[in-house]
Enzyme design. Structure first.
Site, PDB file in Angstrom:
ATOM      1  N   HIS A 293     -11.675  10.984   6.664  1.00 13.13           N
ATOM      2  CA  HIS A 293     -11.509   9.525   6.738  1.00 13.13           C
ATOM      3  C   HIS A 293     -10.960   9.064   8.083  1.00 13.13           C
ATOM      4  O   HIS A 293     -11.419   8.086   8.638  1.00 13.13           O
ATOM      5  CB  HIS A 293     -10.571   9.114   5.604  1.00 13.13           C
ATOM      6  CG  HIS A 293     -10.399   7.646   5.444  1.00 13.13           C
ATOM      7  ND1 HIS A 293     -11.460   6.798   5.230  1.00 13.13           N
ATOM      8  CD2 HIS A 293      -9.277   6.849   5.458  1.00 13.13           C
ATOM      9  CE1 HIS A 293     -11.020   5.547   5.118  1.00 13.13           C
ATOM     10  NE2 HIS A 293      -9.699   5.557   5.262  1.00 13.13           N
TER      11      HIS A 293
ATOM     12  N   ARG B 184      -1.479  10.247  -0.093  1.00 16.58           N
ATOM     13  CA  ARG B 184      -2.922  10.453   0.041  1.00 16.58           C
ATOM     14  C   ARG B 184      -3.285  11.932   0.255  1.00 16.58           C
ATOM     15  O   ARG B 184      -4.236  12.432  -0.342  1.00 16.58           O
ATOM     16  CB  ARG B 184      -3.391   9.633   1.236  1.00 16.58           C
ATOM     17  CG  ARG B 184      -4.867   9.507   1.360  1.00 16.58           C
ATOM     18  CD  ARG B 184      -5.226   8.595   2.513  1.00 16.58           C
ATOM     19  NE  ARG B 184      -5.275   7.200   2.103  1.00 16.58           N
ATOM     20  CZ  ARG B 184      -5.700   6.204   2.889  1.00 16.58           C
ATOM     21  NH1 ARG B 184      -6.095   6.458   4.109  1.00 16.58           N
ATOM     22  NH2 ARG B 184      -5.727   4.970   2.454  1.00 16.58           N
TER      23      ARG B 184
ATOM     24  N   ARG C 151      -1.211   9.546   8.947  1.00 14.47           N
ATOM     25  CA  ARG C 151      -1.256   8.106   9.235  1.00 14.47           C
ATOM     26  C   ARG C 151      -0.767   7.302   8.049  1.00 14.47           C
ATOM     27  O   ARG C 151      -1.158   7.549   6.907  1.00 14.47           O
ATOM     28  CB  ARG C 151      -2.693   7.713   9.555  1.00 14.47           C
ATOM     29  CG  ARG C 151      -2.919   6.227   9.697  1.00 14.47           C
ATOM     30  CD  ARG C 151      -4.397   5.909   9.808  1.00 14.47           C
ATOM     31  NE  ARG C 151      -5.070   6.065   8.551  1.00 14.47           N
ATOM     32  CZ  ARG C 151      -5.810   5.123   7.954  1.00 14.47           C
ATOM     33  NH1 ARG C 151      -5.985   3.964   8.546  1.00 14.47           N
ATOM     34  NH2 ARG C 151      -6.404   5.341   6.803  1.00 14.47           N
TER      35      ARG C 151
ATOM     36  N   GLU D  83       0.857  -1.196   0.000  1.00 12.51           N
ATOM     37  CA  GLU D  83       0.000   0.000   0.000  1.00 12.51           C
ATOM     38  C   GLU D  83       0.885   1.236   0.000  1.00 12.51           C
ATOM     39  O   GLU D  83       2.078   1.163   0.332  1.00 12.51           O
ATOM     40  CB  GLU D  83      -0.915   0.005   1.232  1.00 12.51           C
ATOM     41  CG  GLU D  83      -2.098  -0.940   1.072  1.00 12.51           C
ATOM     42  CD  GLU D  83      -3.141  -0.777   2.166  1.00 12.51           C
ATOM     43  OE1 GLU D  83      -3.012   0.139   3.003  1.00 12.51           O
ATOM     44  OE2 GLU D  83      -4.084  -1.580   2.181  1.00 12.51           O
TER      45      GLU D  83
ATOM     46  N   HIS E 103      -9.592  10.996   2.547  1.00 13.23           N
ATOM     47  CA  HIS E 103      -9.403  10.002   1.486  1.00 13.23           C
ATOM     48  C   HIS E 103      -9.738  10.678   0.164  1.00 13.23           C
ATOM     49  O   HIS E 103     -10.760  11.348   0.058  1.00 13.23           O
ATOM     50  CB  HIS E 103     -10.294   8.779   1.712  1.00 13.23           C
ATOM     51  CG  HIS E 103      -9.819   7.595   0.951  1.00 13.23           C
ATOM     52  ND1 HIS E 103      -9.974   7.475  -0.412  1.00 13.23           N
ATOM     53  CD2 HIS E 103      -9.141   6.488   1.339  1.00 13.23           C
ATOM     54  CE1 HIS E 103      -9.425   6.349  -0.822  1.00 13.23           C
ATOM     55  NE2 HIS E 103      -8.913   5.724   0.228  1.00 13.23           N
TER      56      HIS E 103
HETATM   57  C1  LIG Z   1     -14.197   3.044   5.087  1.00 17.23           C
HETATM   58  C2  LIG Z   1     -12.993   2.866   5.975  1.00 17.23           C
HETATM   59  C3  LIG Z   1     -11.968   2.017   5.582  1.00 17.23           C
HETATM   60  C4  LIG Z   1     -10.851   1.827   6.409  1.00 17.23           C
HETATM   61  N1  LIG Z   1      -9.872   0.938   6.037  1.00 17.23           N
HETATM   62  C5  LIG Z   1      -8.860   0.678   6.889  1.00 17.23           C
HETATM   63  C6  LIG Z   1      -7.882  -0.334   6.592  1.00 17.23           C
HETATM   64  O1  LIG Z   1      -7.967  -1.008   5.576  1.00 17.23           O
HETATM   65  N2  LIG Z   1      -6.875  -0.545   7.497  1.00 17.23           N
HETATM   66  C7  LIG Z   1      -6.757   0.181   8.651  1.00 17.23           C
HETATM   67  O2  LIG Z   1      -5.812  -0.038   9.427  1.00 17.23           O
HETATM   68  N3  LIG Z   1      -7.661   1.148   8.945  1.00 17.23           N
HETATM   69  C8  LIG Z   1      -8.710   1.390   8.118  1.00 17.23           C
HETATM   70  N4  LIG Z   1      -9.630   2.346   8.454  1.00 17.23           N
HETATM   71  C9  LIG Z   1      -9.511   3.019   9.753  1.00 17.23           C
HETATM   72  C10 LIG Z   1      -9.872   2.026  10.861  1.00 17.23           C
HETATM   73  O3  LIG Z   1     -10.984   1.259  10.451  1.00 17.23           O
HETATM   74  C11 LIG Z   1     -10.211   2.721  12.163  1.00 17.23           C
HETATM   75  O4  LIG Z   1      -9.268   3.681  12.471  1.00 17.23           O
HETATM   76  C12 LIG Z   1     -10.250   1.718  13.315  1.00 17.23           C
HETATM   77  O5  LIG Z   1     -11.092   0.647  12.973  1.00 17.23           O
HETATM   78  C13 LIG Z   1     -10.725   2.388  14.586  1.00 17.23           C
HETATM   79  O6  LIG Z   1     -11.076   1.394  15.531  1.00 17.23           O
HETATM   80  P1  LIG Z   1     -11.736   1.859  16.887  1.00 17.23           P
HETATM   81  O7  LIG Z   1     -12.108   0.611  17.603  1.00 17.23           O
HETATM   82  O8  LIG Z   1     -10.878   2.834  17.555  1.00 17.23           O
HETATM   83  O9  LIG Z   1     -13.043   2.667  16.439  1.00 17.23           O
HETATM   84  P2  LIG Z   1     -14.345   2.151  15.708  1.00 17.23           P
HETATM   85  O10 LIG Z   1     -14.091   0.900  14.981  1.00 17.23           O
HETATM   86  O11 LIG Z   1     -14.914   3.283  14.942  1.00 17.23           O
HETATM   87  O12 LIG Z   1     -15.324   1.814  16.915  1.00 17.23           O
HETATM   88  C14 LIG Z   1     -15.859   2.825  17.733  1.00 17.23           C
HETATM   89  C15 LIG Z   1     -17.014   2.265  18.512  1.00 17.23           C
HETATM   90  O13 LIG Z   1     -17.466   3.235  19.457  1.00 17.23           O
HETATM   91  C16 LIG Z   1     -18.876   3.353  19.339  1.00 17.23           C
HETATM   92  N5  LIG Z   1     -19.279   4.641  19.882  1.00 17.23           N
HETATM   93  C17 LIG Z   1     -19.058   5.891  19.399  1.00 17.23           C
HETATM   94  N6  LIG Z   1     -19.595   6.809  20.217  1.00 17.23           N
HETATM   95  C18 LIG Z   1     -20.145   6.130  21.253  1.00 17.23           C
HETATM   96  C19 LIG Z   1     -20.825   6.527  22.413  1.00 17.23           C
HETATM   97  N7  LIG Z   1     -21.064   7.802  22.698  1.00 17.23           N
HETATM   98  N8  LIG Z   1     -21.268   5.569  23.285  1.00 17.23           N
HETATM   99  C20 LIG Z   1     -21.062   4.250  23.022  1.00 17.23           C
HETATM  100  N9  LIG Z   1     -20.385   3.812  21.931  1.00 17.23           N
HETATM  101  C21 LIG Z   1     -19.939   4.751  21.057  1.00 17.23           C
HETATM  102  C22 LIG Z   1     -19.135   3.118  17.872  1.00 17.23           C
HETATM  103  O14 LIG Z   1     -20.482   2.833  17.615  1.00 17.23           O
HETATM  104  C23 LIG Z   1     -18.216   1.916  17.650  1.00 17.23           C
HETATM  105  O15 LIG Z   1     -18.809   0.747  18.123  1.00 17.23           O
HETATM  106  C24 LIG Z   1     -10.748   2.535   7.637  1.00 17.23           C
HETATM  107  C25 LIG Z   1     -11.767   3.400   8.023  1.00 17.23           C
HETATM  108  C26 LIG Z   1     -12.880   3.561   7.214  1.00 17.23           C
HETATM  109  C27 LIG Z   1     -13.973   4.489   7.665  1.00 17.23           C
END
Ligand SMILES: Cc1cc2nc3c(=O)[nH]c(=O)nc-3n(C[C@H](O)[C@H](O)[C@H](O)COP(=O)(O)OP(=O)(O)OC[C@H]3O[C@@H](n4cnc5c(N)ncnc54)[C@H](O)[C@@H]3O)c2cc1C
Length: 516
Positions: free
Chosen positions: A335, A276, A370, A113, A230
């Site tokens: 993003h 990016r 990032r 990537e 993005h």
């Molecule tokens: C379309 C897309 C593609 C991506 N592709 C990649 C990739 O290929 N590789 C990579 O490394 N990263 C990728 N990313 C980034 C990566 O997915 C995220 O940075 C990572 O998954 C974040 O994980 P997290 O657990 O911190 O947050 P999240 O996975 O966003 O989880 C957050 C959680 O908190 C919950 N929440 C929010 N507010 C509240 C609240 N007030 N009370 C209770 N719960 C709440 C949400 O509902 C969710 O369940 C991508 C992101 C997107 C949007």
């Protein structure tokens, strides 16, 4: 009002929250998830995969070097080294949890990537990596006797006791009623802030709740102005916008204008495969000039290469475009948020009783930008670090939670102020920024903030966070990584170094001029 008690409250059920919950055994853990698991997180939307330096010839040092290069002299080398060193174990842990990485023979297949010198991104189920990883972790959490998940519950406010720190959270329960959860330790795993923008790839709950709740208590934050855009979200009537992976350009797709000119001509030697942030800026600038930007992937989809992009193909057809015949309309879109609540190696914030992991946290890994596919890695490694630290920590006695301030809570839904705020962020805090636009946006945000009613708690969070982000962008009079100022187009070397992204307090002059 209902009151609940637990050892550990985990707010959020993406990869970070689920990993933290699993690792916190034998502590009793309550996980809050505002909606059905597969629909709520950025984790479930991740397409590419998870980066790990495990391929032939690759090394931790090389992955660290690439991460530091992309971060524009702002990441913390110690934190980067620690997180990348944990990548191999993170993949092992995911496999033990039921994740089936794509394989070539008896090895995990690894993909190249942007920004990576080696093929090191492991995929699951092709371009459905996030969904598959989240599903496997959910099975583990569902089977774990120490974890209870409350689906449909959302945290709205942290509860702190003087001299003690955070003692739980005020929440909205599954019936929409306010409730209080008293916890000895509270973990923010609420993900990013993309939803604060009109155009985003992030889902409905990426509204920065956790970051705003931490800000409200005065937690230390960093890099709030650094938002990764993005360059190629499909420009259709959808929210979030579907992502068109960078790999399409890797396979030969080109960004063009409606007149057929090449968008990236003259922008960067790498053309469509430039970093990016460079591509996102070019797409944004063309759109601002009123030009339609399209991704011409017809040659890719008319060839054998199409087999690698089943998700993108399906999405295009769903919106009525045959990508083998017509170019796809695209826009840049918010993003990923590099900024967040500052944590130490174990995920402790500056406030006792409060921890953070995943996108809401600032670990020092990303600095001003990032490296692709490093964020799922961070979510696993830091989620586990938080859970493990809590599992062995000596629990402090914490007083019962104080009564919440407001009983009623106004829904944000289709509120016109919320729609305006998202537009404002798009125009002022997009890929290109300047002092005048930031100043106007900040003044309008502060005025509307003052007019909010006490029951507008959720809106209050979003306005406060937006004001903090715009203020940080206005104070950063340089261009670095994802933060580009048209009035300060150069990097200021005096601001190099990991601590230079820590959010500093506004000076009295800045406060008087509204840049606060
Ligand atoms: C379309 C897309 C593609 C991506 N592709 C990649 C990739 O290929 N590789 C990579 O490394 N990263 C990728 N990313 C980034 C990566 O997915 C995220 O940075 C990572 O998954 C974040 O994980 P997290 O657990 O911190 O947050 P999240 O996975 O966003 O989880 C957050 C959680 O908190 C919950 N929440 C929010 N507010 C509240 C609240 N007030 N009370 C209770 N719960 C709440 C949400 O509902 C969710 O369940 C991508 C992101 C997107 C949007």
């Amino acid at each position: 009002m209902d009151r609940w008690q637990t050892d550990v409250l985990v707010v959020g059920a993406g990869v970070a929250g689920l990993c933290a919950a699993l690792a916190a055994a034998p502590r009793r853990v309550l996980v809050l998830c505002p909606d059905e698991p597969a629909r709520t997180s950025s984790s479930a939307l991740a397409q590419g995969g998870i980066a790990a330096p495990i391929g032939p010839g690759d090394s931790v040092e090389s992955h660290v070097g690439d991460t530091l290069d992309v971060a524009c002299h702002s990441a913390d080398p110690e934190a980067v080294g620690r997180l990348i060193s944990g990548a191999g174990d993170a993949l092992e842990f995911l496999e033990a949890s039921g994740v089936k990485f794509d394989r070539a023979g008896n090895r995990r297949s690894l993909h190249l990537e942007a920004g990576h010198r080696f093929a090191r991104v492991a995929h699951v189920a092709g371009d459905r990596s996030g969904e598959a990883i989240v599903a496997a972790l959910w099975s583990c959490v569902s089977a774990a006797p120490h974890v209870e998940v409350r689906i449909g519950w959302r945290a709205v406010e942290l509860i702190a006791a003087s001299g003690v720190g955070v003692v739980g959270a005020r929440v909205i329960d599954g019936r929409g009623h306010p409730a209080v959860i008293h916890a000895r330790e509270t973990v923010l795993a609420t993900g990013g802030i993309g939803r604060l923008y009109r155009h985003t790839t992030n889902g409905e709950y990426a509204t920065g709740d956790g970051l705003a709740m931490a800000l409200a208590l005065g937690a230390r934050t960093a890099a709030l102005e650094f938002v990764q855009f993005h360059p190629t979200a499909l420009r259709v009537d959808a929210d979030p916008l579907p992502l068109l992976t960078e790999a399409l350009r890797g396979a030969g797709a080109r960004l063009i204008t409606a007149r057929g000119t090449l968008v990236m001509a003259g922008h960067h030697v790498l053309g469509d495969l430039a970093p990016r942030d460079v591509v996102a800026r070019a797409v944004w600038e063309h759109a601002q000039a009123g030009e339609e930007v399209l991704l011409d992937a017809t040659a890719v989809f008319a060839s054998d290469k199409a087999r690698a992009f089943p998700g993108a193909h399906r999405t295009a057809l769903f919106y009525g475009i045959d990508p083998a015949v017509a170019p796809l309309p695209v826009t840049a879109a918010a993003h990923y948020h590099m900024g967040g609540v500052v944590v130490d190696a174990s995920g402790r914030t500056s406030i006792p009783g409060l921890w953070a992991c995943g996108e809401v946290a600032y670990t020092g890994l990303h600095g001003a930008n990032r490296l692709a596919s490093n964020s799922l890695l961070e979510a696993v490694v830091c989620g586990q670090a938080v859970g493990t630290a809590i599992a062995v920590a000596k629990f402090k006695s914490r007083p019962a939670a104080a009564a919440p301030k407001v009983e009623a809570l106004a829904a944000v839904g289709m509120d016109a102020r919320w729609a305006r705020l998202r537009d404002r962020m798009w125009h002022a805090m997009g890929p290109v920024r300047d002092a005048a636009t930031l100043g106007t946006a900040l003044a309008a945000t502060l005025t509307e903030l003052e007019e909010l009613r006490p029951e507008d708690v959720l809106l209050h969070h979003r306005f406060t966070l937006v004001a903090a982000m715009i203020g940080a962008a206005a104070r950063r009079e340089e261009s670095r990584g994802a933060h580009w100022r048209s009035d300060f187009p150069l990097r200021d070397p005096s601001r190099d170094g990991p601590r230079a992204v820590y959010s500093r307090r506004p000076t009295p002059t800045e406060r008087r001029s509204g840049v606060a």
